[in-house]
Design a protein around this motif. Structure first.
Motif, short mmCIF file in Angstrom:
data_model
loop_
_atom_site.label_atom_id
_atom_site.label_comp_id
_atom_site.label_asym_id
_atom_site.label_seq_id
_atom_site.Cartn_x
_atom_site.Cartn_y
_atom_site.Cartn_z
N SER A 154 0.85 -1.20 0.00
CA SER A 154 0.00 0.00 0.00
C SER A 154 0.88 1.24 0.00
CB SER A 154 -0.91 -0.01 1.23
OG SER A 154 -1.50 1.25 1.42
N THR A 155 0.48 2.22 -0.75
CA THR A 155 1.24 3.49 -0.76
C THR A 155 1.21 4.15 0.62
OG1 THR A 155 -0.75 4.63 -1.56
CG2 THR A 155 0.90 3.97 -3.21
N THR A 156 0.17 3.87 1.37
CA THR A 156 0.11 4.42 2.73
C THR A 156 1.28 3.91 3.56
OG1 THR A 156 -2.30 4.48 2.59
CG2 THR A 156 -1.32 4.68 4.78
N PHE A 157 1.52 2.60 3.48
CA PHE A 157 2.63 1.99 4.21
C PHE A 157 3.96 2.50 3.65
CE2 PHE A 157 5.96 -1.16 4.56
CZ PHE A 157 5.89 -1.57 5.87
N PRO A 218 -4.70 3.38 -2.27
CA PRO A 218 -5.96 2.82 -1.74
C PRO A 218 -7.05 2.78 -2.81
CG PRO A 218 -5.02 4.40 -0.21
CD PRO A 218 -4.22 4.51 -1.47
N TYR A 229 0.00 -4.93 1.15
CA TYR A 229 0.31 -4.89 2.58
C TYR A 229 0.21 -3.46 3.10
CZ TYR A 229 2.53 -5.61 7.07
OH TYR A 229 2.79 -5.66 8.41
N ASN A 230 -0.43 -3.31 4.24
CA ASN A 230 -0.63 -1.98 4.82
C ASN A 230 -0.56 -2.08 6.34
OD1 ASN A 230 -1.13 0.74 5.03
ND2 ASN A 230 -3.33 0.57 4.79
#
Length: 1332
Positions: A154-157, A218, A229-230
Motif C-alpha cells: 500500500s502506498t500508505t505503508f 488505496p 500490505y498496509n
C-alpha cells in the motif's frame, strides 16, 4: 483417469491457494542465485513452495522475534513462512542497513518490516506474486527456486516508511543514509518507489534476487487474491513497536524543537531614505562650515574696529604698537623662549664640536654602528606566516597549540586541479544504471593519463644525508590507518584512479552481465557510477579508506553531484606536518619541491591533455620569498633614484664653471649612508637581543628612515647654504650656529616619530610589533648619526668647497671664486614671490578651508566603507602559478575547509549524560553539541557551515548496538569472550557486546565505554560494519598505544577529563571577509555549545569548546584589527602632540593644530584607500603608522617655524614659514619619496604594487598638500599668537646690537613678509624710533 482427475483438481486448488491467508509462496533456501554475480552479500534464494504457514518452535520463534518483532504473535501462536536458515540470512542482510539506520529505531524497524513481511509473513501469498523461477538441484532433488517476484504494498505503508527514513543521517559524513539506498537518484530525487526499486534490484550487489515492488494506492485494482500490505508504521517521532524512543531531531525533522532563525544583520543606518552615515557626515561638514563662516564674520568685524583705532604717522607707520616690556611677556612665551635658547645653545656647541673634529667623529660613529651591526650575524628572518601575523598569546595561536598537542598539526596538502576543456564527452547506456552522460574529463584515456602522473609522483625518492638512506613517499606521508609503519598503499592520496585501486587492469576490465533477460558488457563506467553513488555516501569520510577517496567531493568537481558530468578532477597528496626544526621537515620540503618540479615539467609537455593548476604546502611561502628576492633590484633602483635626486638637489650651482664644486654628491652619499647605517644598527641591536626581523621590515623601514632623514638633511644643508657666515666666524662655528637653529626642529620630528613607533610596539600582531620596534630605533639612530656623522661630513664638504675642490675629484681645483651672496636656489624664491602670496590671499584661503573640510568629511564617510582583509592572492607576484590555483580553487571546490569543534579536558564522555550532551541519535539531548552544529548548517549563509559535524560518539553507540553485527564476542574457539570482528560468521560470535534493552535508550556503562572504545578505534570499516576509526590517530614514538582524539595517550580514555574533536565543513569561502565572518560565526556557535555542556554534571568550570582550522590563525586578526588599528594610530598621535607642546614651551595651540593636520592626513588616506581598492589589513596598518611618522615631517617643521616667527600678522608669519621651511619640506620629504615610490610601480609583487606603491604615493601626496596647502592656511586663521618673549629679545637686540643693521636678514626681527621683499626697515625698529 481417476489419478489424472485428482492431479488436475489438486493443481486447481493449489492455484487458488496461492493468494490465500495463511499460505506461503516460498519456503526454505534453494542455494545461490546463478543470475547474480559480484554481489556484496551471498545471494541466497528461496524455494518455490506453496504451502501453509508453519507454527514456530521455541528456537525458531526466538529468532523471528529478534529479527522481525513486528510479526510476533506470542510463543505458540506465531506462524511464519520462513525457515530458521532464512531468518539467519535475513538477519545478516538486514544488519547492513541496520548499521546505518539503527540510530533511528523506527526507521530501522520500518525498513526491516517490509522484508520481514515478504520473507516470513504467515500471509505471504497475499503480498507476493512469483514471476520467475529456475530449476535447482539440492541434495539430489530438483526444485524450483524463486529468482524474481512482485511485492504489493500500500502506498500508505510505503510513504510512511519512507518519511520515517528520509532524514536519517550518516554521522561520520553528515550525509543522508537514504542516499545509499536510492540508486542514481541519491537523496535529493529519492521517492518511495525509487527507494523500493533500489532495494529490489539484484544488480546493486545488495539484493539476492529481483523484487518488483508495486506500490498500490488505496482502492486501486490489483490481481485477484492480492492484498497490498498496509501494516502499522511508526513515524520517526513515535515509539517503535519494540518500545524504543523516537528518533532524534537530526534524523527526524518532526522531533526538532522550534529554533528561531538567526537574527538578521542590522539594517543599514538610514535617516529617512538617506544613508545615515552620509547624512551625519554632511551634517558635520555643514556644522564646520557654519562655524568657519561665523569665525570669519567675527574676525572681520574685530579687524575693522581695530583698524579704526590705529594711529599712524605721516609715513603711514603704525604708532599704536608699543615697545614690549618684560611684564608683557606671558609665562608660556617665556617658557618657549627658554626652551628654544637652551636647545639652540646646546646644539650649537655640539655642532661646533663635531665640525671641529670631523674625522674623529666619523670614526667614533663607525665604531658604534659596527658594534651594533655585528648583531646581524644572529639575525633571524621570519617568513612563517603564522609567526608573522599571529601572536603567541593570541586565542587562535593557543587553540592551534592545543590542537597540535593532542591531534598533531594539520597534514600538508599538495594538490592539482585538472580540467580538459574541449575534450569530447559521450553518452553511456549502462545495463545496471541506465543512460548517463560522461563529460570529456571522465574518459578512460584521461583517467589513465592521470594515473600515470599520480604513479610518477608517488615514485618520488631521494637520498637523505640526515637519515643516511633513500626517502620515499611512505616515509613522510599522512597515513591515518597505519601511521606507525605505513606502506605506500597506506598513504592518503585523493584521486579518481583510487576508485580502481590505482590499477590499469581494473580500468580495462570488462565483463558480460545479464539483467532482466538483457545481456550487455559492463566496464569501468559502471564501476565508477557504483562508487560515486553508493560507496562514497556509505563510507563517507576521507579517512575511512586507505585511499582517502571515499567522497567524490575530494577528487571530482561537478554541479549538483552529477559526477559523471564532472568539470574538474582533483589529485591530492597529503603529507605529515612536522615542526620546522625537525629533520623530517626538511624531507617534506624536499619532496614537495620535487613534486612541484614534476608537475611544472608535466604542464610544459605539449602532449599533456590537461589544463590544470597546482600547489604544494610550501608554495605560498616560496612564492612570497621569490617575489621579495626578485623585487630587491626594484628597491635598489628606487634607492639609487633617491640618492641621485638628493645629490643633485642639495647643490648650490652658482655658475656652470663651479658645478662640480657646488654639487653635493658626497654629502648626498653621506646622508644615504647615515640612513643605511641607522637601519643596520637597529637591525643588529634587535638581532643581539633575539627579536626576529621580517621582509616587511627590510622593505618599509629604510623608506621610512629615508623620508625622515632626507628631510632633516635638506633642512640642515639648505639653511647652511642660505645663511651668510658672520664676520670673524669660523666655518665650524658657522655650522654649529646653523645646527643650533634647525636641530630643535629636527629633534621635534625625530622624537615624536620614535616615541610614536615605540608605543606602536604595543600591538599584539608580531609583524606590526617588530616593525614598530625596528622603525623606532632606526629613527633614533638616524637622528644621532645626523647630529654626529653627517655634521662631520658637511664640515669636510664645506672645507672642500671653500678650497674650490671638485666633488668626487678632490685633487682638481677650480679657479672661479665662490659668490659672496648665499645661494637661495630656485625653490625658495618661487615660494616667496609666487606660491605663498597666492596661497594666502583671502579668497584662496577660504577655498582651501572649504575644500579640505569637504575632503575630511568625505573621507570619514569612505572610511566606514573600507574593505577589511587581505586576500592571499595579493601576496603573490603577478606571474605566480599560485594565482591560477586560487582561481581554480574558487571555481571547482564544492565544499570549504574542514573545521574542528574541539572539546578541552574536563568533560566526561563515558557517562550517559555526557554522551547525550554530545550525540545526535535517538535519546540524545536535542540541544547537544552535534545537534547545535546541525541547526547551524540549516543557515549556511549566516553560519558558513555546509556539512554537519561528524560524531564518533554516535558511531560508537551505533557500533555497540546489538541490532548491528559490529560488536560481538566469540562464543567458541580459543578466544571465547573476546571481541569478534563483523567479518566472522554468526555461529562463532553469537553474543553481542551490549545486551539489547527494552524501552530504554541504548547507552554503554562506564566500564563498557572504557572497554570497547579502544576496540572501536581500531576497527577498520567494511561492508559488514561501516563503523569505527572515524578519526585519524597518531602514535607515540615510544608506545604503540594510539594517541587518539581523546587525549595524549590511551590511558586518558579512562579519565573523565578528556579532549575530543568533531569535524564539520565550512561553505566554500572566497575571500578574507568570508573567512573572517566564518571564524566569528564558528566562535559564537562554540561559545553557545560551551555554556550548555558546562551544565552537565561533573564538567569542569574551565571546560571549553572552540572551533579550529588552519585558516583561523591568519584571519583572527581581522576580528580586532579595526579597534587595534585605531588604538595604534591614536597611541602614535599622542606623542606628536605632547612633544610638540613641550619643545615649543607648552604651546598647546600649536600642538593641537599639528595634531589636527596629522589626523586629517590619516583619515584622508583611509578614504582614498576605499576609492583606490586598497584593503585595510596589517600591512596597511604598518603603512598608516608610517603615515603618521611621515606626516610629522610634513607638519611639525612648518608649525614650529610659524610659532617662532615674529612677523606682525598671522598671514605674514604663515607666508614666512611656508616660504622658508615649506621649500625645505617639499624638497626634502615629498621629492625624496616620490621618485622612489614611482619606481615601485614596476615591482612584480602585487603586495608591493598595492600597499607600497599605491599607499605610499597616497600618503606622500596627501602629506604634501596638507603640509604645504592646508596647514599654512590653518595657521593663518587659528595659529598661536606672536611669541612676546621672542619679540622682546629682538627689540633688545635692535637697540643694543650694532651688527643688527649690517645683517638684518639673519637676526630675528619683527619684519613683515613685504618688508623682507621690499628691503624696508623692520617694523619693530620703526616702532622703537617712533616711541623715541
Amino acid at each position: 483417469i481417476l489419478l489424472s482427475a485428482l492431479t488436475v483438481l489438486l493443481g486447481i486448488l493449489v492455484h487458488y491457494a496461492q493468494h490465500e491467508p495463511g499460505f506461503c509462496t516460498f519456503y526454505e533456501e534453494c542455494g545461490i542465485n546463478p543470475d547474480v554475480t559480484g554481489s556484496l552479500i551471498t545471494p541466497t534464494i528461496p524455494c518455490l513452495n506453496y504451502s501453509t504457514a508453519r507454527l514456530l518452535d521455541k528456537i525458531h520463534y526466538l529468532k523471528l522475534k529478534s529479527v522481525c518483532p513486528m510479526l510476533d504473535q506470542g510463543e505458540g501462536k506465531t506462524f511464519a513462512c520462513c525457515s530458521l536458515g532464512q531468518l539467519i540470512s535475513l538477519e545478516k542482510s538486514l544488519s547492513l542497513s541496520k548499521a546505518v539506520l539503527i540510530r533511528c529505531p523506527s526507521c530501522a524497524e520500518n525498513f526491516a518490516h517490509l522484508h520481514c513481511v515478504t520473507t516470513c509473513s504467515s500471509n505471504q501469498s497475499l503480498v507476493v506474486n512469483v514471476t520467475r523461477t529456475i530449476k535447482v538441484n539440492t541434495t539430489g532433488l530438483e526444485k524450483d527456486a524463486v529468482t524474481a517476484y512482485q511485492a504489493y504494498i500500500s502506498t500508505t505503508f510505503a510513504d510512511a516508511a519512507f518519511r520515517s527514513c528520509r532524514n536519517v543521517r550518516v554521522p561520520v559524513t553528515g550525509g543522508f543514509a537514504i542516499a545509499t539506498m536510492c540508486g542514481l537518484y541519491a537523496a535529493t530525487l529519492c521517492t518511495p518507489q525509487r527507494w523500493y526499486d533500489f532495494q529490489g534490484d539484484s544488480s546493486n550487489g545488495l539484493a539476492p534476487l529481483d523484487i518488483d515492488f508495486r506500490l498500490i494506492p488505496p482502492g486501486a485494482p490489483v490481481p485477484s487474491g492480492i492484498v497490498p500490505y498496509n501494516g502499522k508504521v511508526p513515524g520517526c517521532n513515535e515509539t517503535s513497536s519494540t518500545g524504543n524512543e523516537p528518533c532524534s531531531c537530526q534524523d527526524c525533522k518532526e522531533m526538532c524543537p522550534f529554533i528561531p532563525p538567526p537574527t538578521s544583520p542590522p539594517q543599514p543606518f538610514k535617516i529617512g531614505h538617506i544613508d545615515g552615515l552620509l547624512a551625519v557626515c554632511l551634517s558635520i561638514f555643514c556644522s564646520l562650515l557654519l562655524f568657519f563662516v561665523c569665525f570669519l564674520l567675527l574676525r572681520t568685524s574685530d579687524h575693522y574696529f581695530k583698524s579704526r583705532n590705529k594711529v599712524k604717522d605721516k609715513n603711514g607707520n603704525d604708532l599704536s604698537q608699543e615697545l614690549m616690556e618684560p611684564k608683557d611677556v606671558t609665562c608660556t612665551d617665556r617658557n618657549s623662549l627658554a626652551t628654544q635658547e637652551f636647545l639652540g645653545s646646546l646644539f650649537q656647541k655640539w655642532g661646533t664640536l663635531m665640525a671641529t673634529h670631523p674625522l674623529k667623529t666619523l670614526l667614533a660613529s663607525a665604531v658604534v654602528v659596527v658594534v651594533f651591526a655585528v648583531g646581524l650575524m644572529y639575525i633571524e628572518l621570519t617568513t612563517d606566516p603564522v609567526e608573522l601575523w599571529s601572536a603567541p598569546d593570541s586565542r587562535a595561536r593557543q587553540e592551534k597549540d592545543f590542537h597540535d598537542e593532542y591531534f598533531e598539526p594539520f597534514f600538508r596538502t599538495n594538490q592539482l586541479i585538472l580540467t580538459a576543456p574541449g575534450y569530447p564527452g559521450h553518452f553511456y547506456d549502462s545495463l545496471l544504471f541506465g543512460m548517463y552522460n560522461f563529460s570529456g574529463i571522465i574518459t578512460k584515456d584521461l583517467i589513465l593519463q592521470l594515473l600515470e602522473l599520480q604513479t610518477r609522483i608517488q615514485a618520488i625518492e631521494f637520498w637523505s644525508d640526515d637519515l643516511n638512506r633513500t626517502v620515499t613517499l611512505k616515509d613522510i606521508c599522512f597515513a591515518p590507518l597505519n601511521p606507525k609503519n605505513p606502506s605506500l598503499s597506506d598513504c592518503a592520496v585523493n584521486s579518481l584512479p583510487q576508485y580502481f585501486q590505482n590499477s590499469v587492469e581494473n580500468l580495462n576490465a570488462k565483463v558480460n552481465m545479464t539483467k532482466l533477460g538483457v545481456t550487455k558488457e559492463v566496464d569501468w563506467r559502471d564501476h565508477f557510477i557504483y562508487c560515486i553513488k553508493y560507496v562514497s555516501v556509505t563510507f563517507g569520510p576521507l579517512w575511512l579508506l586507505k585511499s582517502m577517496n571515499a567522497s567524490p567531493l575530494t577528487c571530482i568537481h561537478s554541479q549538483d553531484e552529477d559526477y559523471t558530468m564532472a568539470e574538474a578532477l582533483i589529485l591530492t597528496f597529503s603529507l605529515n606536518n612536522y615542526p620546522r626544526d625537525s629533520v623530517k621537515f626538511k624531507l617534506v620540503e624536499k619532496w614537495e619541491q620535487m613534486f612541484l618540479d614534476i608537475v611544472a615539467e608535466y604542464q610544459k609537455n605539449p602532449a599533456t591533455n590537461f589544463t590544470f593548476a597546482y600547489m604544494a604546502e610550501r608554495s605560498l611561502e616560496d612564492e612570497i620569498n621569490r617575489t621579495t628576492a626578485e623585487d630587491i633590484p626594484i628597491f635598489m633602483i628606487s634607492y639609487a633614484v633617491i640618492f641621485v635626486y638628493i645629490a643633485v638637489a642639495l647643490g648650490e650651482y652658482s655658475s656652470f664653471k663651479r658645478i662640480l664644486v657646488d654639487s653635493k654628491i658626497l654629502v648626498g652619499l653621506g646622508g644615504i649612508l647615515v640612513v643605511g647605517c641607522s637601519v643596520l644598527a637597529s637591525m643588529g641591536f634587535y638581532a643581539w637581543i633575539g627579536i626576529s626581523s621580517s621582509l616587511v621590515i627590510l622593505q618599509v623601514v629604510p623608506f621610512l628612515v629615508l623620508a625622515v632623514g632626507a628631510d632633516n638633511i635638506f633642512i640642515f644643508v639648505l639653511e647652511y647654504q642660505r645663511d651668510k657666515r658672520r664676520p670673524g666666524e669660523t666655518r665650524e662655528e658657522h655650522i654649529g650656529r646653523v645646527l643650533g637653529r634647525v636641530a630643535p626642529s629636527m629633534l621635534l620630528c625625530s622624537l615624536s616619530e620614535s616615541i610614536c613607533f615605540f608605543l606602536g610596539a604595543l600591538s599584539s600582531m608580531p609583524a606590526v610589533k617588530s616593525f614598530a620596534l625596528y622603525a623606532a630605533l632606526a629613527v633614533v639612530m638616524d637622528f644621532l648619526l645626523q647630529m654626529t656623522a653627517f655634521v662631520a661630513v658637511l664640515s669636510l664638504d664645506a672645507q672642500r668647497q671653500d678650497r674650490n675642490r671638485c666633488d668626487l675629484a678632490l685633487c682638481v681645483t677650480v679657479s672661479t671664486p665662490r659668490p659672496s651672496k648665499p645661494s637661495q636656489g630656485f625653490l625658495l624664491p618661487f615660494m616667496k614671490r609666487y606660491y605663498a602670496p597666492v596661497l594666502l590671499k583671502p579668497v584662496t584661503r577660504i577655498i582651501v578651508v572649504v575644500v579640505f573640510l569637504f575632503m575630511f568629511c568625505a573621507s570619514i564617510f569612505l572610511m566606514f566603507h573600507v574593505t577589511v582583509g587581505l586576500d592571499q592572492e595579493l601576496a603573490l607576484p603577478t606571474d605566480s602559478y599560485m594565482l591560477e590555483y586560487f582561481k581554480y580553487l574558487n571555481m571547482y571546490f564544492e565544499v570549504g575547509v574542514p573545521t574542528y569543534f574541539i572539546t578541552t579536558r574536563g568533560f566526561n564522555f563515558s557517562t550517559t549524560e555526557g554522551m547525550d550532551a554530545v550525540c545526535s541519535s535517538v535519546g540524545c539531548d536535542p540541544f547537544s553539541l552535534t545537534q547545535k552544529i546541525q541547526y547551524a548548517t540549516e543557515y549556511p549563509d549566516k553560519s558558513f557551515l555546509a556539512i554537519p559535524a561528524s560524531s564518533w560518539v554516535d558511531d560508537f553507540i551505533d557500533w555497540l548496538n546489538p541490532g548491528s553485527r559490529c560488536c560481538r564476542l566469540y562464543t567458541s574457539g580459543l578466544d571465547i569472550g573476546e571481541f569478534c570482528p563483523a567479518s566472522e560468521p554468526y555461529n562463532k560470535c553469537m553474543i553481542n557486546c551490549v545486551r539489547a534493552t527494552i524501552n530504554v535508550t541504548l547507552r554503554p556503562t562506564v566500564d563498557q565505554f572504557n572497554k570497547y572504545l579502544p576496540i572501536f578505534l581500531d576497527n577498520v570499516p567494511d561492508l559488514e560494519c561501516p563503523k569505527g576509526c572515524p578519526f585519524p590517530r597518531r602514535y607515540d614514538s615510544e608506545n604503540v598505544s594510539p594517541n587518539f582524539m581523546l587525549g595524549s595517550d590511551l590511558d586518558c580514555l579512562l579519565l573523565p577529563s578528556t579532549a575530543s574533536r568533531f569535524m564539520a565543513y565550512h561553505t566554500p569561502l572566497k575571500n578574507s571577509q568570508e573567512y573572517t565572518e566564518a571564524l566569528r560565526a564558528a566562535r559564537q556557535l562554540a561559545a553557545n555549545i560551551t555554556r550548555s555542556m558546562r551544565e552537565v554534571n561533573g564538567t569542569a568550570s574551565d571546560f571549553e569548546v572552540f572551533p579550529y582550522t588552519v585558516t583561523y590563525l591568519f584571519y583572527e586578526q581581522y576580528l580586532t584589527i579595526v579597534p587595534e588599528g585605531l588604538f595604534n594610530i591614536a597611541v602614535c598621535l599622542v606623542p606628536t602632540f605632547v612633544v610638540c607642546c613641550i619643545l615649543l614651551g607648552m604651546d598647546v595651540r600649536s600642538g593641537l593644530l599639528n595634531l589636527l593636520t596629522i589626523v586629517m592626513i590619516t583619515v584622508d588616506t583611509v578614504g582614498v584607500m576605499t576609492l583606490w581598492g586598497i584593503d585595510y589589513n596589517a600591512v596597511s596598518l604598518i603603512n598608516l603608522v608610517t603615515a603618521v611618522g611621515i606626516s610629522v615631517e610634513f607638519v611639525s617643521h612648518l608649525t614650529r617655524s610659524f610659532a617662532l616667527s615674529t612677523c606682525p600678522t598671522h598671514v605674514e608669519r604663515a607666508k614666512e614659514a611656508t616660504a622658508n621651511m615649506g621649500s625645505a619640506v617639499f624638497a626634502g620629504v615629498a621629492m625624496t619619496n616620490l621618485p622612489g615610490i614611482v619606481v615601485l610601480a614596476f615591482a612584480k609583487a602585487q603586495l608591493i604594487q598595492i600597499f607600497f606603491f599605491r599607499l605610499n604615493l597616497v600618503i606622500t601626496l596627501l602629506g604634501l598638500v596638507h603640509g604645504l596647502v592646508f596647514l599654512p592656511v590653518l595657521l593663518s586663521f587659528f595659529g598661536p599668537g606672536l611669541n612676546t618673549a621672542v619679540l622682546l629679545e629682538q627689540q633688545k637686540a635692535v637697540t643694543t646690537a650694532q651688527e643688527a643693521e649690517s645683517d638684518k636678514t639673519h637676526v630675528y626681527t619683527n619684519m613683515s613678509f613685504e618688508d623682507s621683499e621690499m628691503g624696508r626697515p623692520p617694523a619693530g625698529n620703526q616702532s622703537a624710533k617712533a616711541a623715541r
